[in-house]
Design a protein around this motif. Sequence first.
Motif: not given
Ligand SMILES: *Cc1c(COP(=O)(O)O)cnc(C)c1O
Length: 380
Positions: A74-75, A142, A206, A324
């Motif tokens: 995941s992110g 960010e 992812a 998104l």
């Molecule tokens: C969704 C998101 C994350 C987290 O990612 P996941 O894939 O949901 O774990 C982190 N940073 C930003 C800017 C995001 O939009």
Amino acid sequence: MKMKPDTQFLHTGNEIDPLYGASSVPIYQASTFHQGFDDEVLYDYARSGNPTRAALESIIATLEGGVRGFAFSSGMAAITAALLILPAGSHVIACEDLYGGTFRALTRVFSRLGIETTFVDATDPQNIARALRPNTHAVYLETPSNPTMRIIDIRACASIAKDAGALTMVDNTFMTPYFQKPHELGADIVLHSATKFLGGHSDVVAGVATVNSDALAKEMYLIQNGFGAILGPQDCFLVMRGIKTLGVRMRQSEATAIQMAAFLKEQPQVHTVYYPGLKEHEGHAIHARQATGPGALLSFALRDEETVRAFVTRLKLPLFAVSLGAVESILSYPIRMSHAAMPELERQKRGITAGLLRLSVGLEDAGDLIEDFRQAFAGL
Ligand SMILES: *Cc1c(COP(=O)(O)O)cnc(C)c1O
């Protein structure tokens, strides 16, 4: 040959299967690999490495201009892996407008490990300089930020971090390498929720990370293999398929986002529109310098929760959901979704009010989308 992004999305050297010439990377659905007794093998166990994942990792490294790429489940797994390379007792400086999950990880998990974070308004890079401590090991950014699209000068912040011996980490989820390449601006680690634009179809969770040095690659690999939050081969395949159309998707969604921003600005029910493509948007000039376009995300503020409820209930096209960066437009309500994990006081400081909605513009016809919004506004 120096390729334009659209070409690069299809030609990173991973497009032809070396074994049979297949036109897409095969899904190696295997957990282990047979070894000749005395062989030096490329792959031994699939947490440590898998050819499908290796292809995605090579693609994202090429696209971001990093030394090596890593794919995670995941992110958040990618982001936490990057933070886990920091030594115990580290101090982190993070921009205050942060993805809610990252805020939660820093304030509620990493804080337990003795990693302390100071949140600063990084739209003024001097605030980073002022927050530096002898043990500051990372600056986490960010831009555009979530959800009010504040713009941070990556180059200026990375340069301050570098002088202080700290790493710069940039979450590039909103822009993707199509619009913005943080490594070129001095970032050491670039992070993505590939759930969003890279995957692009709301069908996979992812994360990916890229690093700009062999030393950092070693550290990231230690965490990826050691903690094990790897991306499975099917999901790697989906992200690779998404990346092939990244350019056309980003261009189309951006073109519609520009129209939507102009339309929203005209609506009496809309107090504020946050979109880096608007000339009056704070940081517009900095964004234009470090990215090639304003992107597909915008936020706008209505009066209050009641107005939001009435508006969202009348809308027919966008998905009303967390997330998104997909083919379909997604409208989200930050105070209840992405930023629910953030204390109300913190939200208020950041302008994340009960009237704020975030729109991720998809690939619908722009006229249809505007018509849908128009009829929803008419009912307010
Ligand atoms: C969704 C998101 C994350 C987290 O990612 P996941 O894939 O949901 O774990 C982190 N940073 C930003 C800017 C995001 O939009």
